[in-house]
Design a protein around this motif. Sequence first.
Motif, PDB file in Angstrom:
ATOM      1  N   ARG A 148      18.967   5.057 -11.751  1.00  0.00           N
ATOM      2  CA  ARG A 148      19.668   4.286 -11.277  1.00  0.00           C
ATOM      3  C   ARG A 148      20.072   3.196 -11.817  1.00  0.00           C
ATOM      4  O   ARG A 148      21.322   2.530 -12.066  1.00  0.00           O
ATOM      5  CB  ARG A 148      19.073   3.896  -9.696  1.00  0.00           C
ATOM      6  CG  ARG A 148      20.182   3.576  -8.772  1.00  0.00           C
ATOM      7  CD  ARG A 148      19.380   3.311  -7.333  1.00  0.00           C
ATOM      8  NE  ARG A 148      19.040   4.542  -6.871  1.00  0.00           N
ATOM      9  CZ  ARG A 148      18.295   4.780  -5.948  1.00  0.00           C
ATOM     10  NH1 ARG A 148      17.689   3.470  -5.195  1.00  0.00           N
ATOM     11  NH2 ARG A 148      17.476   5.769  -5.400  1.00  0.00           N
ATOM     12  N   TRP A 153      22.854   3.895 -14.234  1.00  0.00           N
ATOM     13  CA  TRP A 153      24.172   4.012 -13.772  1.00  0.00           C
ATOM     14  C   TRP A 153      24.852   2.554 -13.343  1.00  0.00           C
ATOM     15  O   TRP A 153      25.799   2.375 -13.536  1.00  0.00           O
ATOM     16  CB  TRP A 153      24.024   4.813 -12.267  1.00  0.00           C
ATOM     17  CG  TRP A 153      24.183   6.282 -12.731  1.00  0.00           C
ATOM     18  CD1 TRP A 153      23.521   7.360 -12.540  1.00  0.00           C
ATOM     19  CD2 TRP A 153      25.356   6.870 -13.080  1.00  0.00           C
ATOM     20  NE1 TRP A 153      23.633   8.448 -12.700  1.00  0.00           N
ATOM     21  CE2 TRP A 153      25.253   8.187 -13.203  1.00  0.00           C
ATOM     22  CE3 TRP A 153      26.658   6.486 -13.414  1.00  0.00           C
ATOM     23  CZ2 TRP A 153      25.935   9.358 -13.593  1.00  0.00           C
ATOM     24  CZ3 TRP A 153      27.655   7.511 -13.755  1.00  0.00           C
ATOM     25  CH2 TRP A 153      27.236   8.639 -13.866  1.00  0.00           C
ATOM     26  N   VAL A 154      23.732   1.771 -13.034  1.00  0.00           N
ATOM     27  CA  VAL A 154      24.220   0.462 -12.652  1.00  0.00           C
ATOM     28  C   VAL A 154      24.680  -0.096 -13.941  1.00  0.00           C
ATOM     29  O   VAL A 154      26.090  -0.927 -14.065  1.00  0.00           O
ATOM     30  CB  VAL A 154      23.267  -0.602 -12.203  1.00  0.00           C
ATOM     31  CG1 VAL A 154      23.559  -1.815 -11.899  1.00  0.00           C
ATOM     32  CG2 VAL A 154      22.740   0.118 -10.780  1.00  0.00           C
ATOM     33  N   SER A 155      24.315  -0.050 -15.058  1.00  0.00           N
ATOM     34  CA  SER A 155      24.716  -0.585 -16.423  1.00  0.00           C
ATOM     35  C   SER A 155      25.869   0.370 -16.978  1.00  0.00           C
ATOM     36  O   SER A 155      26.815  -0.652 -17.355  1.00  0.00           O
ATOM     37  CB  SER A 155      23.261  -0.311 -17.345  1.00  0.00           C
ATOM     38  OG  SER A 155      22.431  -0.637 -16.984  1.00  0.00           O
ATOM     39  N   ILE A 176      28.277   1.429 -15.341  1.00  0.00           N
ATOM     40  CA  ILE A 176      29.511   0.984 -14.481  1.00  0.00           C
ATOM     41  C   ILE A 176      29.569  -0.586 -14.599  1.00  0.00           C
ATOM     42  O   ILE A 176      30.827  -1.161 -14.642  1.00  0.00           O
ATOM     43  CB  ILE A 176      29.456   1.813 -12.880  1.00  0.00           C
ATOM     44  CG1 ILE A 176      29.498   3.136 -13.063  1.00  0.00           C
ATOM     45  CG2 ILE A 176      30.447   1.049 -12.135  1.00  0.00           C
ATOM     46  CD1 ILE A 176      29.148   3.928 -11.692  1.00  0.00           C
ATOM     47  N   GLY A 177      28.462  -1.213 -14.175  1.00  0.00           N
ATOM     48  CA  GLY A 177      28.652  -2.610 -13.661  1.00  0.00           C
ATOM     49  C   GLY A 177      28.856  -3.424 -15.263  1.00  0.00           C
ATOM     50  O   GLY A 177      29.776  -4.288 -15.108  1.00  0.00           O
ATOM     51  N   VAL A 178      28.578  -2.917 -16.231  1.00  0.00           N
ATOM     52  CA  VAL A 178      28.648  -3.892 -17.491  1.00  0.00           C
ATOM     53  C   VAL A 178      30.341  -3.714 -17.908  1.00  0.00           C
ATOM     54  O   VAL A 178      30.806  -4.720 -17.959  1.00  0.00           O
ATOM     55  CB  VAL A 178      27.830  -3.189 -18.924  1.00  0.00           C
ATOM     56  CG1 VAL A 178      28.480  -4.041 -19.965  1.00  0.00           C
ATOM     57  CG2 VAL A 178      26.550  -3.582 -18.436  1.00  0.00           C
ATOM     58  N   VAL A 199      32.774  -2.760 -15.858  1.00  0.00           N
ATOM     59  CA  VAL A 199      33.778  -3.370 -14.784  1.00  0.00           C
ATOM     60  C   VAL A 199      33.858  -4.897 -15.008  1.00  0.00           C
ATOM     61  O   VAL A 199      34.580  -5.689 -14.646  1.00  0.00           O
ATOM     62  CB  VAL A 199      33.213  -2.944 -13.339  1.00  0.00           C
ATOM     63  CG1 VAL A 199      33.794  -3.708 -12.358  1.00  0.00           C
ATOM     64  CG2 VAL A 199      33.655  -1.317 -13.385  1.00  0.00           C
ATOM     65  N   MET A 200      32.263  -5.360 -14.994  1.00  0.00           N
ATOM     66  CA  MET A 200      32.388  -7.023 -15.231  1.00  0.00           C
ATOM     67  C   MET A 200      32.926  -7.523 -16.415  1.00  0.00           C
ATOM     68  O   MET A 200      33.915  -8.358 -16.371  1.00  0.00           O
ATOM     69  CB  MET A 200      30.662  -7.457 -15.137  1.00  0.00           C
ATOM     70  CG  MET A 200      30.400  -8.792 -15.355  1.00  0.00           C
ATOM     71  SD  MET A 200      31.228 -10.062 -14.224  1.00  0.00           S
ATOM     72  CE  MET A 200      30.355  -9.442 -12.729  1.00  0.00           C
ATOM     73  N   ILE A 240      36.942  -7.524 -14.080  1.00  0.00           N
ATOM     74  CA  ILE A 240      36.831  -8.589 -13.432  1.00  0.00           C
ATOM     75  C   ILE A 240      37.147  -9.874 -14.368  1.00  0.00           C
ATOM     76  O   ILE A 240      37.965 -10.603 -14.011  1.00  0.00           O
ATOM     77  CB  ILE A 240      35.440  -8.693 -12.732  1.00  0.00           C
ATOM     78  CG1 ILE A 240      35.466  -7.538 -11.797  1.00  0.00           C
ATOM     79  CG2 ILE A 240      35.236 -10.010 -11.962  1.00  0.00           C
ATOM     80  CD1 ILE A 240      33.929  -7.433 -11.152  1.00  0.00           C
ATOM     81  N   SER A 275      36.758   2.769 -21.100  1.00  0.00           N
ATOM     82  CA  SER A 275      36.438   1.429 -20.545  1.00  0.00           C
ATOM     83  C   SER A 275      37.866   0.858 -21.529  1.00  0.00           C
ATOM     84  O   SER A 275      38.566  -0.206 -20.892  1.00  0.00           O
ATOM     85  CB  SER A 275      35.395   0.655 -21.348  1.00  0.00           C
ATOM     86  OG  SER A 275      34.557   1.179 -20.860  1.00  0.00           O
TER      87      SER A 275
END
Lengths: 271, 318
Positions: free
Chosen positions: A21, A24-26, A28-30, A32-33, A37, A152
């Motif tokens: 998990r 996955w957070v990395s 998508i999160g990296v 997207v941030m 954003i 990306s």
Amino acid sequence: MNWRAIRAVIRKDLLQAASNRIIWVSFIGVPVMLLVIMPVGMVLMPQLVPEQIDLRELETMLRSVPPGLKARLGAFLADQMWVMLAANYMFMPFFLLVPMMISSIIAADGIAGEKERKTLEGLLYMPISDAELFISKVLAAWIPALAITLVSFIVYGLAVNLAGYGTMQRLFFPEPAWWPLVFLVAPAVSLASLAVTVIISAKAKSFMAAQQASGFIVLPVIALMVGQVSGLFFLSTWVVLLIGVLFWAIALMLAKIATNKISRDELVTQV
Amino acid sequence: MSNVIIQTDALTRRFGTRVAVDALTLEVHRGEVFGLLGPNGAGKSTTVRLLNGVLASHGGSARVFGQDVAAQAAQIRRRVGVLTETPTVYDGLTARQNLELVGEVYGLEPAQLPARIAEVLAEFELQTRADDKVATYSKGMRQRLAIARTFIHGPELVYLDEPTSGLDPEAARMVVELVQQQAHREGRTIFICTHNLDEAERLCDRVGVIDQGRMLAIGSPAELAHQLWQGYRVVIKLAEPLSDQQLQSLGEVTSRGDANNPPTLLEFSLPGLQAVPDLVSALCGVGARIVRVDPQHHSLRDIYFAVRQRHQRSGEGQ
């Protein structure tokens, strides 16, 4: 070279990474941030808070812009110039964080993570040479890092073009410097980053320890950001090409060092 | 084809100043189940690593299948299966994916691999959970999968490092039975590292006792017992005690009893089990009425501790 065994180990590493998990957070999160954003916020500023747009803040950065580009930028209105500079140049170093972090995370999971889960020893008993093992681990990290980088880039392009369309009234991304950034610098940065992570992971006891110890790999990116904002250089096409060559030289040197770290004798004594 | 599968000569490995494997010399023969017994840290796992070329030796030599481990480790590993102490199964993969990985790395034919995987899954009773993530498996199921992946490529030589470590008695029994089933197939050789003496007793044809990297004794349990106790003990239960005269006529005998409690249990030390019928005849000849003949079995546990005690005494004597 036993490519079937290499493919099997790569597939195993990717399936194993996909079940984590944190990874996955990395993944998508990296992106997207960093690439949705933050840049969308910057690009929307002229429309949302026009009074905050002050080009004097960018004067230092503009000092090292090549004359041809400077002339082209001079034709834009202030808020348009802000959008152009923010979307096309200021986020270039941020973009490099994506291939760098993704490859580092997968490489750390593939070596230090295997040690932590006590599965590395079993892999070392398999009929796969040290070189094949190294290639497997590198490609298992590098291929997805490059794929995510490409995705990306497309998402970033769509996001900034959409967000900035109201100000620019046309598609304005990418500037030519992005092509060498995506296809020359990003792969080199990714390779260098994963080579450093391999070197660290060979000694680290856990995935998190390897990740933490690899944190300093973002320093070159910070240097690029600071260098550009302080007017030391501007990430024009030629500068990006030059940086690409430099990073490739560094990446290959680091990969050579990392090759020596992936030896059974070295790894098995730590499991 | 040589009968010797593993041959080491003064094999040595150090970690810094600590000698993990100290001039280890042993031979393991085709088709046998060999047990390397010793406490934790004795050098068992290091020996397996050396025999697979995963660790380089610092002295001596090792040959497996007649090939030099230092020079031909990759070829050797292709013919070998290893079950590590912590089972190498990938939690994020299904059992089928775990087996596919091993099959592909060991070069099983792509066309035959699915059938072989199905066969192994059925053999190890994992077929109903074959497509579940291993993370959802019990410890016993994980160990079964780990053993399945050790055997999937049909290895000629299998190393099992503490195969029942950490398992509950039921799962441990099942693992021992699985190993027994696999052991004598197609002349397969099994090399077990364990400190579980009951497990070794059930499985091993020959054993070596190792401590601090040194081989203290090697042989079959019967051979080791013979070396340690110079003969086979036989205890005979009589209906009535024998007289002193009757006893003297039997030669060297230890009677268990005293003046108040005349002996009905006699203990003999014989050169071999084949001497038991002659002894029974001699006893009948002097008029003894035999109730029970009980050849004394030295368990592997007795042997193991006797070997270690002998070694400690010899160490103190020096």
